[in-house]
Design a protein around this motif. Sequence first.
Motif, PDB file in Angstrom:
ATOM      1  N   ILE A 108       0.841  -1.196   0.000  1.00 43.29           N
ATOM      2  CA  ILE A 108       0.000   0.000   0.000  1.00 43.29           C
ATOM      3  C   ILE A 108       0.875   1.245   0.000  1.00 43.29           C
ATOM      4  O   ILE A 108       0.620   2.201  -0.750  1.00 43.29           O
ATOM      5  CB  ILE A 108      -0.953  -0.007   1.214  1.00 43.29           C
ATOM      6  CG1 ILE A 108      -1.981  -1.120   1.055  1.00 43.29           C
ATOM      7  CG2 ILE A 108      -1.634   1.355   1.383  1.00 43.29           C
ATOM      8  CD1 ILE A 108      -2.822  -1.359   2.293  1.00 43.29           C
ATOM      9  N   ASP A 109       1.913   1.250   0.818  1.00 45.01           N
ATOM     10  CA  ASP A 109       2.799   2.418   0.878  1.00 45.01           C
ATOM     11  C   ASP A 109       3.435   2.712  -0.471  1.00 45.01           C
ATOM     12  O   ASP A 109       3.513   3.873  -0.892  1.00 45.01           O
ATOM     13  CB  ASP A 109       3.890   2.220   1.935  1.00 45.01           C
ATOM     14  CG  ASP A 109       3.369   2.340   3.356  1.00 45.01           C
ATOM     15  OD1 ASP A 109       2.279   2.928   3.548  1.00 45.01           O
ATOM     16  OD2 ASP A 109       4.050   1.844   4.273  1.00 45.01           O
ATOM     17  N   ASP A 133       1.017   9.641  -5.216  1.00 45.54           N
ATOM     18  CA  ASP A 133       1.456  10.999  -4.871  1.00 45.54           C
ATOM     19  C   ASP A 133       2.327  11.580  -5.984  1.00 45.54           C
ATOM     20  O   ASP A 133       2.173  12.749  -6.358  1.00 45.54           O
ATOM     21  CB  ASP A 133       2.223  11.010  -3.553  1.00 45.54           C
ATOM     22  CG  ASP A 133       1.327  10.747  -2.339  1.00 45.54           C
ATOM     23  OD1 ASP A 133       0.083  10.828  -2.485  1.00 45.54           O
ATOM     24  OD2 ASP A 133       1.885  10.448  -1.261  1.00 45.54           O
ATOM     25  N   ARG A 157       0.784   4.228  -2.679  1.00 47.69           N
ATOM     26  CA  ARG A 157       0.500   5.611  -2.302  1.00 47.69           C
ATOM     27  C   ARG A 157       1.604   6.559  -2.760  1.00 47.69           C
ATOM     28  O   ARG A 157       1.325   7.680  -3.192  1.00 47.69           O
ATOM     29  CB  ARG A 157       0.280   5.715  -0.797  1.00 47.69           C
ATOM     30  CG  ARG A 157      -1.049   5.120  -0.389  1.00 47.69           C
ATOM     31  CD  ARG A 157      -1.292   5.238   1.087  1.00 47.69           C
ATOM     32  NE  ARG A 157      -2.634   4.750   1.405  1.00 47.69           N
ATOM     33  CZ  ARG A 157      -3.033   4.442   2.615  1.00 47.69           C
ATOM     34  NH1 ARG A 157      -2.205   4.565   3.640  1.00 47.69           N
ATOM     35  NH2 ARG A 157      -4.263   4.012   2.818  1.00 47.69           N
ATOM     36  N   ARG A 158       2.849   6.118  -2.677  1.00 47.32           N
ATOM     37  CA  ARG A 158       3.955   6.948  -3.160  1.00 47.32           C
ATOM     38  C   ARG A 158       3.825   7.181  -4.662  1.00 47.32           C
ATOM     39  O   ARG A 158       4.019   8.294  -5.156  1.00 47.32           O
ATOM     40  CB  ARG A 158       5.303   6.306  -2.834  1.00 47.32           C
ATOM     41  CG  ARG A 158       5.772   6.546  -1.405  1.00 47.32           C
ATOM     42  CD  ARG A 158       7.219   6.149  -1.194  1.00 47.32           C
ATOM     43  NE  ARG A 158       7.473   4.731  -1.511  1.00 47.32           N
ATOM     44  CZ  ARG A 158       7.289   3.707  -0.681  1.00 47.32           C
ATOM     45  NH1 ARG A 158       6.831   3.932   0.536  1.00 47.32           N
ATOM     46  NH2 ARG A 158       7.549   2.477  -1.054  1.00 47.32           N
TER      47      ARG A 158
END
Length: 100
Positions: free
Chosen positions: A24-25, A32, A28-29
């Motif tokens: 997930i991280d 972004d 998300r990066r």
Amino acid sequence: MDAGLNDAVTDGSPAPVAPTIASIDEGRRLIDDLDVQLRGLVAVRRDISRQIQTHRTTDGGPRVQHSRENEIIAAWADELGPRGVEIALAILTLCRGSLT
């Protein structure tokens, strides 16, 4: 046509394919990073649109050309479906500025 835009944006290549993410991280990066790029592209589009409007009105034409906007909306709809229309309308509104 070299207007200072990245060739990858203007060369007609198909849209890039989303990578497979491992977390997930990481996803998300990536989102972004994409959001930063999208905001930058929309800002450039807005500036070019306003320059076109200036040229058009200087030449005695209308500031907004509805047939051109309809072409843009159709292209977004073809690529993304009904939600693409919403995005196109939002971008057109942002880029044309106030009509009053």
